[in-house]
Enzyme design. Structure first.
Site, PDB file in Angstrom:
ATOM      1  N   ILE A 125       5.266  -6.666  32.293  1.00  0.00           N
ATOM      2  CA  ILE A 125       5.572  -5.274  31.948  1.00  0.00           C
ATOM      3  C   ILE A 125       4.328  -4.387  32.073  1.00  0.00           C
ATOM      4  O   ILE A 125       4.407  -3.228  32.482  1.00  0.00           O
ATOM      5  CB  ILE A 125       6.192  -5.206  30.527  1.00  0.00           C
ATOM      6  CG1 ILE A 125       6.824  -3.845  30.283  1.00  0.00           C
ATOM      7  CG2 ILE A 125       5.175  -5.549  29.454  1.00  0.00           C
ATOM      8  CD1 ILE A 125       7.822  -3.830  29.154  1.00  0.00           C
ATOM      9  N   LYS A 126       3.174  -4.973  31.753  1.00  0.00           N
ATOM     10  CA  LYS A 126       1.901  -4.232  31.799  1.00  0.00           C
ATOM     11  C   LYS A 126       1.633  -3.640  33.181  1.00  0.00           C
ATOM     12  O   LYS A 126       1.093  -2.549  33.311  1.00  0.00           O
ATOM     13  CB  LYS A 126       0.788  -5.210  31.414  1.00  0.00           C
ATOM     14  CG  LYS A 126      -0.531  -4.602  31.099  1.00  0.00           C
ATOM     15  CD  LYS A 126      -1.420  -5.643  30.421  1.00  0.00           C
ATOM     16  CE  LYS A 126      -1.897  -6.639  31.466  1.00  0.00           C
ATOM     17  NZ  LYS A 126      -2.867  -7.602  30.937  1.00  0.00           N
TER      18      LYS A 126
END
Ligand code: B12
Length: 246
Positions: A125-126
Site C-alpha cells: 500500500i505504501k
C-alpha cells in the site's frame, strides 16, 4: 537533427564516463591497464579520474574520455507504453464495471532472490515514487508471497487464488539467473494451464530488457523506475479493457 554525440564540457565534445573493475591490486600499472582498456573501447584520450582498491587484488576505476561515435536517434528501438495511464479511481471503476469482481494479483520473488524491495514498491500500500501500491486499489486483491518463492509454490498459489495476473520480481542477474528463472516460471504456467486460462505473466527488475517479453514467455517486462500506477494500468488494459472490447 537525429544524429547526436555525447558531451561533457562543451556541446558535441564526445566526452563520456565509464566505470569498471579490474582483477589487480591498485598500482600505476593497474591505472595504465584501465587506460588501455578504455582506449581499446574507443575512448581516446582516456583519463583515470578515480581508482579505488575493492577487496584484495581488485581495483575499481572511473575513466573519463572522448569517443568519436555518433548516435542516430531515428534508429533507436524501444518498448513504448501502449496503454493509457489510469488513476487508482479510474482503474477501480474499470475493473468494477468490466469484471464485476475483484481482479486477483499474486506476486513474489522467485528462485533464491530475496530482493523484495522492488516487488513491495509495486504491491504494498505504501507504494513508490509518490504513488500508492496495488494493495491500495479497492478492486484489486493482492497476494504478496514475498521472497524466495519456488516456481511450483507460485503456480499452486496462483491456482488457489484463481489469479488473473502473476507478478514476479528478479533482481539478481548473476549467471543470468533472472532470465533462467523467468523462462522456467513461464514454462511452468504454460504446462499447468490451458492457453486461454493462463494468468497474465508480468516480470520486473532493474536489469531486464523490456523488449524480451516474447523470448521470456511473459506478457510484459517492467524495468527500473516502474511505478505502481503503470502496472495497475497495464493490468486493466490487458485483463479488463481488452476483454470488454472483444
Ligand atoms: C537492498 C539490497 C539488498 C538487500 C535486500 C533487502 C530486501 N528485502 O529486498 C539485502 C542486504 C538482503 C541484499 C542481499 C544480497 N544482494 Co543485494 N542489493 C540491494 C541493493 C542495494 C538495492 C536493491 C533495491 O532495493 N532497490 C530499490 C528497488 C525499489 O528497486 P528495484 O528492485 O529495481 O525495483 C524497481 C524496478 O526494478 C521494478 N520492479 C522490480 N521488481 C518488479 C516486479 C514487477 C512485477 C514489476 C512490475 C516491477 C518490478 O519496480 C521497482 C520500482 O520501480 C542493490 C544495489 C542497487 N543499488 O540496486 C543490491 C544488489 C541487487 N544486490 C546484489 C547482491 C550480489 C546481493 C547478494 C548476493 C550479496 C551477498 N553476497 O550476499 C545478496 C543476495 C540475497 C538473495 N538471496 O537474494 C547485487 C546483484 C548483482 C547481480 N549482478 O545480480 C546488487 C546489484 C549490488 C551490487 N552492485 O553488487 N541486497
Amino acid at each position: 537533427m537525429s544524429i547526436i554525440r555525447p558531451y561533457g564540457d562543451t556541446t558535441g565534445d564526445g566526452m563520456v564516463q565509464l566505470s569498471f573493475t579490474l582483477p589487480m591490486p591498485h598500482s600505476k600499472v593497474a591505472e595504465g591497464a584501465a587506460v588501455q582498456l578504455a582506449n581499446k573501447m574507443g575512448m581516446e584520450p582516456a583519463l583515470v579520474v578515480h581508482a579505488k582498491p575493492v577487496g584484495e587484488g581488485f581495483t575499481f576505476f572511473v575513466v573519463y574520455g572522448r569517443v568519436s561515435h555518433l548516435v542516430d536517434t531515428d534508429a533507436v528501438s524501444v518498448v513504448e507504453r501502449d496503454y493509457p495511464l489510469l488513476t487508482p479511481k479510474e482503474a477501480n471503476a474499470a475493473i468494477k464495471q468490466g469484471l464485476r469482481r475483484r481482479l486477483v494479483v499474486v506476486g513474489g520473488c522467485i528462485g533464491t532472490d530475496a530482493h523484495t524491495v522492488g516487488i513491495d514498491a509495486i504491491l504494498n500500500i505504501k507504494g513508490f515514487a509518490g504513488e500508492k501500491g496495488l494493495e491500495y486499489y479497492r478492486e484489486l486483491k493482492v497476494v504478496n508471497l514475498g521472497a524466495q518463492v519456488s516456481v511450483p509454490e507460485l503456480v499452486a498459489a496462483a491456482r488457489a487464488e484463481k489469479a488473473d495476473a502473476v507478478l514476479v520480481s528478479q533482481v539478481v542477474t548473476q549467471r543470468d539467473a533472472h532470465l533462467l528463472n523467468t523462462r522456467e516460471m513461464s514454462a511452468a504456467f504454460r504446462e499447468a494451464y490451458p492457453a486461454d486460462r493462463r494468468p497474465l505473466l508480468v516480470v520486473g527488475g532493474p536489469r531486464f530488457d523490456e523488449a524480451m517479453s516474447a523470448d521470456l514467455g511473459v506478457d510484459r517486462v517492467f524495468t527500473r523506475g516502474t511505478t505502481p500506477g503503470e502496472v495497475a494500468s497495464f493490468l486493466v488494459h490487458r485483463l479488463v479493457s481488452a476483454k470488454v472490447a472483444s
